[in-house]
Design a protein around this motif. Sequence first.
Motif, PDB file in Angstrom:
ATOM      1  N   UNK A 141      30.014  -3.400 -30.100  1.00 37.94           N
ATOM      2  CA  UNK A 141      30.916  -3.771 -29.001  1.00 37.94           C
ATOM      3  C   UNK A 141      30.469  -3.141 -27.687  1.00 37.94           C
ATOM      4  N   UNK A 142      29.939  -1.920 -27.754  1.00 33.69           N
ATOM      5  CA  UNK A 142      29.380  -1.314 -26.546  1.00 33.69           C
ATOM      6  C   UNK A 142      28.198  -2.132 -26.033  1.00 33.69           C
ATOM      7  N   UNK A 143      27.379  -2.640 -26.948  1.00 38.03           N
ATOM      8  CA  UNK A 143      26.238  -3.459 -26.564  1.00 38.03           C
ATOM      9  C   UNK A 143      26.675  -4.729 -25.846  1.00 38.03           C
ATOM     10  N   UNK A 144      27.804  -5.309 -26.283  1.00 38.86           N
ATOM     11  CA  UNK A 144      28.276  -6.555 -25.696  1.00 38.86           C
ATOM     12  C   UNK A 144      28.921  -6.354 -24.337  1.00 38.86           C
ATOM     13  N   UNK A 145      29.359  -5.119 -24.036  1.00 36.85           N
ATOM     14  CA  UNK A 145      30.000  -4.859 -22.756  1.00 36.85           C
ATOM     15  C   UNK A 145      28.945  -4.678 -21.678  1.00 36.85           C
TER      16      UNK A 145
END
Length: 211
Positions: A141-145
């Motif tokens: 999810x951090x990667x997608x932000x």
Amino acid sequence: MLLHKSVVLGLTLLVFTSFNATSDTVSLEYSGFYNPLKRVNKASYPYVELVFSVPKSENCTILSGNITTESQSFPLTYTHEQRIFMPFDDDLKSNRGLVNIEVQGDANQCGIAMQVRARETLTRYTSKELQLVLDDMNGLLDTLQGFPMKYFRKPLTGLTFEFSGDMPLTLTMNGESRAIQSRFTISAEEIGMLTELSFSHKPSVLSPWVN
């Protein structure tokens, strides 16, 4: 048409786009799928994956689908539950590929969901196994932000187990058993104190929980 990102219901990360079509066949730009897949594929998350689907309803049942460029056409693979298996392909991106979906019902009522899920589900878990899943979900999810939002995203509250079918369900956690419904959530704190968690039936989905 690009996907629009939002957090829905506080349970899982979902991405929706309105098809905005006047017919039952709709077309979406492949780049809207390629871009998040590219971010995910750059990193290594062995326990979780990114899943695309069309939420099934009376107004939104997939009849067929394909991916096209100016010179080629490829079949779109999807399941009865309308999960879409989207390829990660540089050529489809550079050739301005289109994802075409024919639906039964009102196409304007349809949308595409993007969800982070565990790659597989088990009937029995240890604390370490669940923590590995939770850590990978937070990382993905951090990667997608996009910058700088990932530095302000709160860590996930825990995990949600979903079960399909109408069979009675029982869980056993730290030696104590009880009946549950089709959805069960466990917090990050509970995962840390867990010795063992087991279910009478295998969960169909294991996804993030945001409270």
